[in-house]
Design a protein around this motif. Structure first.
Motif, PDB file in Angstrom:
ATOM      1  N   GLU A  47      57.143   3.014   2.437  1.00 51.04           N
ATOM      2  CA  GLU A  47      57.371   4.286   3.114  1.00 51.04           C
ATOM      3  C   GLU A  47      56.184   4.693   3.983  1.00 51.04           C
ATOM      4  OE1 GLU A  47      60.296   6.571   0.064  1.00 51.04           O
ATOM      5  OE2 GLU A  47      58.202   6.433  -0.572  1.00 51.04           O
ATOM      6  N   GLY A  48      55.142   3.888   3.920  1.00 47.18           N
ATOM      7  CA  GLY A  48      53.967   4.194   4.717  1.00 47.18           C
ATOM      8  C   GLY A  48      52.891   3.152   4.536  1.00 47.18           C
ATOM      9  N   THR A  49      51.735   3.442   5.140  1.00 48.73           N
ATOM     10  CA  THR A  49      50.571   2.553   5.076  1.00 48.73           C
ATOM     11  C   THR A  49      49.358   3.398   4.737  1.00 48.73           C
ATOM     12  OG1 THR A  49      51.545   1.130   6.767  1.00 48.73           O
ATOM     13  CG2 THR A  49      49.184   0.905   6.399  1.00 48.73           C
ATOM     14  N   ALA A  50      48.527   2.889   3.853  1.00 48.77           N
ATOM     15  CA  ALA A  50      47.273   3.566   3.516  1.00 48.77           C
ATOM     16  C   ALA A  50      46.108   2.652   3.870  1.00 48.77           C
ATOM     17  CB  ALA A  50      47.225   3.921   2.033  1.00 48.77           C
ATOM     18  N   SER A  51      45.115   3.221   4.524  1.00 44.08           N
ATOM     19  CA  SER A  51      43.866   2.513   4.817  1.00 44.08           C
ATOM     20  C   SER A  51      42.815   3.081   3.881  1.00 44.08           C
ATOM     21  CB  SER A  51      43.458   2.735   6.273  1.00 44.08           C
ATOM     22  OG  SER A  51      44.453   2.223   7.139  1.00 44.08           O
ATOM     23  N   ILE A  52      42.092   2.194   3.227  1.00 38.64           N
ATOM     24  CA  ILE A  52      41.077   2.608   2.242  1.00 38.64           C
ATOM     25  C   ILE A  52      39.705   2.276   2.813  1.00 38.64           C
ATOM     26  CG2 ILE A  52      40.279   2.351  -0.138  1.00 38.64           C
ATOM     27  CD1 ILE A  52      43.149   1.206  -0.749  1.00 38.64           C
ATOM     28  N   PHE A  53      38.816   3.289   2.815  1.00 42.03           N
ATOM     29  CA  PHE A  53      37.480   3.154   3.390  1.00 42.03           C
ATOM     30  C   PHE A  53      36.425   3.438   2.333  1.00 42.03           C
ATOM     31  CE2 PHE A  53      40.437   4.618   6.616  1.00 42.03           C
ATOM     32  CZ  PHE A  53      40.160   3.820   7.712  1.00 42.03           C
ATOM     33  N   ASN A  54      35.230   2.826   2.491  1.00 39.64           N
ATOM     34  CA  ASN A  54      34.123   3.212   1.619  1.00 39.64           C
ATOM     35  C   ASN A  54      33.521   4.511   2.157  1.00 39.64           C
ATOM     36  OD1 ASN A  54      32.283   2.584   3.682  1.00 39.64           O
ATOM     37  ND2 ASN A  54      31.529   0.722   2.692  1.00 39.64           N
ATOM     38  N   ALA A  55      32.550   5.059   1.446  1.00 39.17           N
ATOM     39  CA  ALA A  55      31.969   6.354   1.823  1.00 39.17           C
ATOM     40  C   ALA A  55      31.328   6.325   3.211  1.00 39.17           C
ATOM     41  CB  ALA A  55      30.944   6.784   0.776  1.00 39.17           C
ATOM     42  N   ASN A  56      30.923   5.139   3.690  1.00 39.79           N
ATOM     43  CA  ASN A  56      30.300   5.012   5.011  1.00 39.79           C
ATOM     44  C   ASN A  56      31.311   4.758   6.124  1.00 39.79           C
ATOM     45  OD1 ASN A  56      27.706   5.323   3.917  1.00 39.79           O
ATOM     46  ND2 ASN A  56      27.637   3.149   3.361  1.00 39.79           N
ATOM     47  N   GLY A  57      32.601   4.736   5.788  1.00 36.91           N
ATOM     48  CA  GLY A  57      33.621   4.555   6.802  1.00 36.91           C
ATOM     49  C   GLY A  57      34.040   3.118   7.059  1.00 36.91           C
ATOM     50  N   LYS A  58      33.513   2.171   6.274  1.00 37.73           N
ATOM     51  CA  LYS A  58      33.902   0.769   6.444  1.00 37.73           C
ATOM     52  C   LYS A  58      35.284   0.567   5.829  1.00 37.73           C
ATOM     53  CE  LYS A  58      32.876  -3.921   5.046  1.00 37.73           C
ATOM     54  NZ  LYS A  58      32.287  -4.726   3.981  1.00 37.73           N
ATOM     55  N   LEU A  59      36.194  -0.040   6.590  1.00 37.41           N
ATOM     56  CA  LEU A  59      37.545  -0.320   6.105  1.00 37.41           C
ATOM     57  C   LEU A  59      37.472  -1.359   4.985  1.00 37.41           C
ATOM     58  CD1 LEU A  59      40.641   0.051   6.406  1.00 37.41           C
ATOM     59  CD2 LEU A  59      40.578  -1.846   8.053  1.00 37.41           C
ATOM     60  N   GLY A 162      33.736   8.871  -3.588  1.00 38.44           N
ATOM     61  CA  GLY A 162      33.236   9.013  -2.229  1.00 38.44           C
ATOM     62  C   GLY A 162      34.001   8.175  -1.221  1.00 38.44           C
ATOM     63  N   SER A 163      34.670   7.098  -1.713  1.00 41.88           N
ATOM     64  CA  SER A 163      35.555   6.351  -0.829  1.00 41.88           C
ATOM     65  C   SER A 163      36.679   7.303  -0.424  1.00 41.88           C
ATOM     66  CB  SER A 163      36.160   5.146  -1.560  1.00 41.88           C
ATOM     67  OG  SER A 163      35.176   4.211  -1.922  1.00 41.88           O
ATOM     68  N   TYR A 164      37.414   6.967   0.610  1.00 38.35           N
ATOM     69  CA  TYR A 164      38.510   7.845   1.027  1.00 38.35           C
ATOM     70  C   TYR A 164      39.633   7.012   1.620  1.00 38.35           C
ATOM     71  CZ  TYR A 164      36.487   7.389   5.722  1.00 38.35           C
ATOM     72  OH  TYR A 164      36.009   6.910   6.909  1.00 38.35           O
ATOM     73  N   ILE A 165      40.793   7.660   1.802  1.00 40.78           N
ATOM     74  CA  ILE A 165      41.912   6.976   2.412  1.00 40.78           C
ATOM     75  C   ILE A 165      42.456   7.800   3.577  1.00 40.78           C
ATOM     76  CG2 ILE A 165      42.574   5.988   0.161  1.00 40.78           C
ATOM     77  CD1 ILE A 165      45.172   7.740   0.395  1.00 40.78           C
ATOM     78  N   SER A 166      43.189   7.146   4.420  1.00 42.24           N
ATOM     79  CA  SER A 166      44.046   7.819   5.398  1.00 42.24           C
ATOM     80  C   SER A 166      45.401   7.155   5.225  1.00 42.24           C
ATOM     81  CB  SER A 166      43.506   7.670   6.818  1.00 42.24           C
ATOM     82  OG  SER A 166      43.587   6.332   7.241  1.00 42.24           O
ATOM     83  N   PHE A 167      46.447   7.881   5.535  1.00 41.72           N
ATOM     84  CA  PHE A 167      47.761   7.262   5.391  1.00 41.72           C
ATOM     85  C   PHE A 167      48.693   7.764   6.488  1.00 41.72           C
ATOM     86  CE2 PHE A 167      48.495  11.185   3.098  1.00 41.72           C
ATOM     87  CZ  PHE A 167      49.834  11.484   3.327  1.00 41.72           C
ATOM     88  N   SER A 168      49.685   6.953   6.750  1.00 40.59           N
ATOM     89  CA  SER A 168      50.736   7.344   7.699  1.00 40.59           C
ATOM     90  C   SER A 168      52.070   6.957   7.079  1.00 40.59           C
ATOM     91  CB  SER A 168      50.543   6.624   9.038  1.00 40.59           C
ATOM     92  OG  SER A 168      50.623   5.227   8.868  1.00 40.59           O
ATOM     93  N   ARG A 169      53.075   7.731   7.464  1.00 41.03           N
ATOM     94  CA  ARG A 169      54.431   7.437   6.992  1.00 41.03           C
ATOM     95  C   ARG A 169      55.122   6.526   7.998  1.00 41.03           C
ATOM     96  NH1 ARG A 169      56.272  11.620   3.247  1.00 41.03           N
ATOM     97  NH2 ARG A 169      54.652  13.203   3.067  1.00 41.03           N
ATOM     98  N   ASP A 170      56.020   5.708   7.486  1.00 36.02           N
ATOM     99  CA  ASP A 170      56.816   4.835   8.377  1.00 36.02           C
ATOM    100  C   ASP A 170      57.905   5.634   9.033  1.00 36.02           C
ATOM    101  OD1 ASP A 170      55.241   2.695   7.810  1.00 36.02           O
ATOM    102  OD2 ASP A 170      56.676   1.711   6.486  1.00 36.02           O
TER     103      ASP A 170
END
Length: 170
Positions: A47-59, A162-170
């Protein structure tokens, strides 16, 4: 007389051991999903895609996600599923940030449970959870999102507080 007694005890111990094994099998059979859940229909639905990043923004990783946001979806989550691919996960979305309590009741696969705040930043987690365990797995602080992935992937991918994610829906 002692030999007969020992033979009887040996058979009794074997019977008790077999009863224990059968009890575990029966326990799973006796704890079926609610009638409104069709196990044949429980498959991963992207239903979507999640990108997982470390605290410094590295994918760190990009995964396909299934989204749970209704009360019914949230209640069932990944229960009753026998498998999930490594690059798949479930993202739970709640209306507000508050303490969260998850458990592994009726969840067959071990998971890493990742609690995220309103900004999608990792604030707490439970790694390598025990399948079928009904113990509470609370967030350490309020969370608005929860990401579940296969057990061991947090460590493998380097996901930490401290890591973070962004996500989008399909």
């Amino acid at each position: 007389m002692i030999a007969i007694f020992q033979k009887h005890i040996g058979k009794t111990l074997i019977s008790i051991s077999l009863m224990g094994v059968f009890s575990l099998i029966i326990l799973r059979k006796c704890n079926p999903p609610p009638q409104d859940i069709n196990l044949a229909e429980i498959t991963f639905t992207k239903e979507g895609t999640a990108s997982i990043f470390n605290a410094n923004g590295k994918l760190l990783k990009v995964i396909s996600i299934e989204i749970a946001e209704t009360p019914a979806e949230t209640q069932v989550g990944l229960m009753y599923r026998e498998h999930m691919e490594p690059l798949q996960g479930m993202l739970f979305i709640f209306n507000q940030e508050e303490p969260r309590y998850f458990y592994m009741k009726n969840t067959i696969i071990p998971l890493d449970i990742i609690y995220l705040d309103k900004d999608l930043k990792v604030v707490s987690f439970h790694q390598n959870t025990t399948p079928m365990d009904e113990s509470s797995l609370p967030s350490e602080v309020p969370a608005q999102y929860v990401l579940e992935i296969n057990a061991g992937l947090m460590e493998k991918w380097g996901i930490k507080k401290g890591s973070y994610i962004s996500f989008s829906r399909d």
